[in-house]
Design an enzyme around this catalytic site. Structure first.
Site, short mmCIF file in Angstrom:
data_model
loop_
_atom_site.label_atom_id
_atom_site.label_comp_id
_atom_site.label_asym_id
_atom_site.label_seq_id
_atom_site.Cartn_x
_atom_site.Cartn_y
_atom_site.Cartn_z
N ASP A 98 -7.21 -5.12 9.15
CA ASP A 98 -6.60 -3.99 8.44
C ASP A 98 -6.48 -4.21 6.94
OD1 ASP A 98 -4.68 -5.93 8.49
OD2 ASP A 98 -3.15 -4.74 9.50
N GLU A 121 0.81 -1.21 0.00
CA GLU A 121 0.00 0.00 0.00
C GLU A 121 0.85 1.26 0.00
OE1 GLU A 121 -3.76 -1.62 2.64
OE2 GLU A 121 -2.00 -0.83 3.68
#
Length: 356
Positions: free
Chosen positions: A237, A66
């Site tokens: 997450d 990410e």
């Protein structure tokens, strides 16, 4: 002719893992966690100034990579981070990260740093900062379910920022619990190793869940929870990774960082798109209530957001130069004439003198 020496603007302070460890010890772990929490709360108070977007994610069967960018209009920051739960089986970290802070005015980087350690610190600081607003008054015992790489940071942050005095530890792997017990020995916390999650939450006013498996797990069910607890759910997450039974979410008042991201990655990915949540910046600024009474169950669905990394980068920048714990990297081309980048290249080569 040799290329001229670059100006100071061409050099970017770089903090290596070794220097980050030295810096944490120089400042002190409790002091750094407290300082990070202060910077994070400052930025939550000016939340509306920030560019905000769900993190840019590249998902695979094995994990996720990410980018987490944001800006307050004066500085720009981003973090590169991965999450690969299978890595521990190969002797690798589940999460690794690095980050950069830049000047919006020039676009020049002003800081490049490792963020594997810094992310662990800022995640713990965020959890404890949030709990300071949501946990029941006088809470002194926390259950820590999941005793991996984040557990000690969480325990120390809650001690430094919220005043907890006891931690009840549980992990499906007893070796992880034993590791956490060793690392937290001498911390001033009363530690209890537990054999089940049910045992761990007995008497705990705060429950932190932080497990690593990328699956829709059920670490806690609603019938396990008494009234008035605060749940710090930080293990869910990424898409397809949750820890709590949906009934807990329906019962609790749920608080999040940035709903657009949390609905993709957090515990609330299990719930309808219109499931009600409260953003933490609203609680911190007084725009929305946090804990209203002693019986209320509060839940922080924390997935980590770019503003928290921005706060950590700001903190590091502001404290770095006094320590000298960085290296100057020559990473920005700096020709005498900004229009003559090619000329700078040629003057540095073996034929540079002839070409000049």
């Amino acid at each position: 002719m040799l290329a001229p020496a670059p100006s100071r603007l061409a050099y970017v302070p770089f903090v290596s893992v070794e220097n980050m460890m030295k810096l944490v010890h120089r400042i002190g772990i409790a002091e750094m966690l407290t300082g990070l929490a202060e910077y994070i709360e400052q930025d939550f108070r000016r939340w509306e100034l920030f560019d905000k977007t769900p993190r840019v994610a590249s998902h695979s069967r094995e994990g996720v990579i990410e980018l987490m960018p944001t800006s307050d209009g004066e500085d720009y920051g981003f973090k590169y981070v991965n999450g690969h739960p299978k890595n521990t089986r190969e002797g690798l970290q589940t999460v690794t990260a690095f980050g950069l802070l830049a000047s919006v005015n020039t676009g020049y980087p002003v800081l490049l740093t490792e963020m594997t350690l810094l992310t662990a610190l800022r995640t713990a600081a965020t959890s404890a900062m949030v709990a300071r607003h949501l946990a029941p008054e006088g809470a002194r015992t926390m259950a820590m379910i999941g005793n991996g790489a984040q557990s000690e940071f969480q325990a120390l942050a809650f001690r430094a920022i919220c005043g907890i005095t006891a931690v009840r530890l549980y992990d499906t792997d007893p070796a992880a619990t034993a590791k956490a017990m060793r690392n937290l020995a001498g911390s001033g916390l009363t530690l209890t190793a537990c054999s089940t999650a049910e045992e761990a939450i007995l008497g705990a006013e705060i429950i932190t869940t932080c497990t690593a498996d990328k699956q829709n797990a059920t670490i806690l069910t609603d019938n396990m929870l008494g009234a008035g607890v605060h749940i710090n759910a930080i293990g869910g997450d990424c898409p397809g990774k949750t820890e709590l039974h949906p009934d807990i979410l329906s019962r609790a008042d749920v608080f999040v960082e940035y709903p657009e991201q949390t609905r993709i990655e957090g515990e609330i990915q299990q719930m309808p798109a219109d499931f009600p949540v409260t953003e933490m910046w609203q609680v911190i600024t007084g725009a929305a209530p946090g804990r209203r009474d002693a019986a209320q169950v509060t839940l922080f669905d924390g997935v980590g957001f770019a503003v928290e990394d921005f706060s950590a980068l700001r903190y590091l920048r502001d404290h770095l130069h006094a320590t000298g714990l960085f290296q100057d990297l020559d990473m920005i081309a700096d020709p005498d004439d900004p229009r003559d980048l090619f000329g700078m290249l040629m003057r540095a080569g073996p034929e540079g003198a002839h070409a000049a």
